[in-house]
Design a protein around this motif. Structure first.
Motif, PDB file in Angstrom:
ATOM      1  N   PRO A 126       0.797  -1.237   0.000  1.00  8.25           N
ATOM      2  CA  PRO A 126       0.000   0.000   0.000  1.00  8.25           C
ATOM      3  C   PRO A 126       0.823   1.276   0.000  1.00  8.25           C
ATOM      4  O   PRO A 126       0.344   2.326  -0.446  1.00  8.25           O
ATOM      5  N   MET A 127       2.065   1.220   0.485  1.00  7.71           N
ATOM      6  CA  MET A 127       2.903   2.415   0.465  1.00  7.71           C
ATOM      7  C   MET A 127       3.159   2.892  -0.960  1.00  7.71           C
ATOM      8  O   MET A 127       3.400   4.077  -1.199  1.00  7.71           O
ATOM      9  N   PHE A 128       3.103   1.968  -1.903  1.00  6.48           N
ATOM     10  CA  PHE A 128       3.320   2.299  -3.309  1.00  6.48           C
ATOM     11  C   PHE A 128       2.024   2.202  -4.126  1.00  6.48           C
ATOM     12  O   PHE A 128       1.706   3.098  -4.896  1.00  6.48           O
ATOM     13  N   ALA A 129       1.304   1.083  -3.956  1.00  8.11           N
ATOM     14  CA  ALA A 129       0.132   0.809  -4.796  1.00  8.11           C
ATOM     15  C   ALA A 129      -0.904   1.923  -4.721  1.00  8.11           C
ATOM     16  O   ALA A 129      -1.512   2.293  -5.738  1.00  8.11           O
ATOM     17  N   GLU A 130      -1.111   2.487  -3.536  1.00  3.79           N
ATOM     18  CA  GLU A 130      -2.120   3.535  -3.374  1.00  3.79           C
ATOM     19  C   GLU A 130      -1.679   4.867  -3.961  1.00  3.79           C
ATOM     20  O   GLU A 130      -2.474   5.796  -4.052  1.00  3.79           O
ATOM     21  N   ARG A 131      -0.414   4.953  -4.343  1.00  7.44           N
ATOM     22  CA  ARG A 131       0.097   6.208  -4.920  1.00  7.44           C
ATOM     23  C   ARG A 131       0.252   6.136  -6.439  1.00  7.44           C
ATOM     24  O   ARG A 131       0.595   7.139  -7.060  1.00  7.44           O
ATOM     25  N   ASP A 175       0.680  16.448  -4.450  1.00  7.42           N
ATOM     26  CA  ASP A 175      -0.016  16.294  -5.733  1.00  7.42           C
ATOM     27  C   ASP A 175      -1.521  16.157  -5.510  1.00  7.42           C
ATOM     28  O   ASP A 175      -2.332  16.742  -6.231  1.00  7.42           O
ATOM     29  N   ARG A 176      -1.889  15.372  -4.519  1.00  9.17           N
ATOM     30  CA  ARG A 176      -3.309  15.093  -4.274  1.00  9.17           C
ATOM     31  C   ARG A 176      -4.049  16.299  -3.716  1.00  9.17           C
ATOM     32  O   ARG A 176      -5.270  16.342  -3.735  1.00  9.17           O
ATOM     33  N   ASP A 177      -3.311  17.269  -3.212  1.00  6.85           N
ATOM     34  CA  ASP A 177      -3.946  18.477  -2.685  1.00  6.85           C
ATOM     35  C   ASP A 177      -4.294  19.468  -3.767  1.00  6.85           C
ATOM     36  O   ASP A 177      -4.850  20.532  -3.488  1.00  6.85           O
ATOM     37  N   TRP A 178      -3.962  19.137  -5.013  1.00  4.90           N
ATOM     38  CA  TRP A 178      -4.223  20.064  -6.106  1.00  4.90           C
ATOM     39  C   TRP A 178      -5.704  20.169  -6.469  1.00  4.90           C
ATOM     40  O   TRP A 178      -6.121  21.068  -7.158  1.00  4.90           O
ATOM     41  N   GLY A 179      -6.515  19.211  -6.053  1.00  8.61           N
ATOM     42  CA  GLY A 179      -7.939  19.273  -6.371  1.00  8.61           C
ATOM     43  C   GLY A 179      -8.440  18.020  -7.055  1.00  8.61           C
ATOM     44  O   GLY A 179      -7.914  16.926  -6.844  1.00  8.61           O
ATOM     45  N   GLU A 180      -9.463  18.156  -7.890  1.00  9.53           N
ATOM     46  CA  GLU A 180     -10.129  17.011  -8.507  1.00  9.53           C
ATOM     47  C   GLU A 180      -9.270  16.325  -9.560  1.00  9.53           C
ATOM     48  O   GLU A 180      -9.446  15.142  -9.832  1.00  9.53           O
TER      49      GLU A 180
END
Length: 222
Positions: A160-165, A181-186
């Motif tokens: 999960p440390m990699f797969a979820e990213r 990166d994920r904080d950038w929005g939709e």
């Protein structure tokens, strides 16, 4: 490295929470030498001498470092069995079926974890937030590049440390999201890329912010 639950690359490789992968004693020795991890002086785990079992002996990691140094086959820092810090440039001369692909994959995974453990690795390295940070793996041909990519993906796909990213995975590259990166929005843009190319050209390297470059079978590159 960012904050990770692992003391070093050796623990990361063997731990169930990490890669859960067994390495040969000589492979562990190489990683310790590369990353400045203290060598073991007690257990005789590495076979030294002739490639023939009957003409070789088992030695400790420290003894093996001395054996290689006396044979002019390694260059640790003067007066030390192991470097006090990770090496920036490493050249490994290893024979066929010596586990080079596995070593390369472990090193890539460890450096990748270091990037993903930082909220914004670009800020850490003084780069623009939207800069793609690349780990580049160069092979002698497309088939070997695919094998290296498969070996890495096999190590990380269920972790999960990699797969979820993972953002995108193709035959030639894998991209990953950082926390920033994920904080950038939709529609976030993944800014971490592991790129596998079959020849060292300006197209694959020019303009890239490479954290790590691995050249497989470099003696056969043109």
């Amino acid at each position: 490295m960012g904050t990770t639950p692992f003391r070093d690359i050796v623990e990361f490789t063997s731990s169930e929470e990490g890669l859960n992968t067994g390495l040969f004693p000589a492979q562990v020795f190489i990683l310790k030498m590369m990353y400045g991890i203290p060598l073991d002086a007690r257990e005789n785990t590495i076979r030294a001498g002739s490639w023939k079992a009957e003409d070789s002996i088992l030695v400790s990691e420290e003894e093996y470092a001395g054996f290689l140094r006396e044979d002019e086959r390694c260059t640790p820092e003067k007066g030390s069995q192991v470097a006090a810090h990770p090496w920036n440039d490493v050249f490994l001369s290893l024979g066929r079926r010596s586990g080079k692909n596995t070593l390369a994959s472990v090193i890539v995974a460890w450096e990748l974890l270091g990037l993903l453990s930082k909220e914004c690795p670009q800020a850490y390295y003084g780069l623009s937030k939207n800069t793609t940070i690349q780990i580049l793996v160069v092979a002698t041909d497309r088939d070997q590049a695919k094998l290296l990519r498969q070996d890495l993906f096999h190590l990380i796909e269920k972790n999960p440390m990699f797969a979820e990213r993972i953002s995108n995975s193709t035959q030639s590259f894998i991209t990953f999201f950082t926390t920033a990166d994920r904080d950038w929005g939709e529609t976030p843009r993944a800014t971490i890329k592991v790129n596998f190319i079959s020849e060292l050209t300006t197209k694959g390297v020019q303009g890239s912010s490479n954290l790590l470059v691995i050249m497989d079978e470099s003696a056969h590159m043109r």
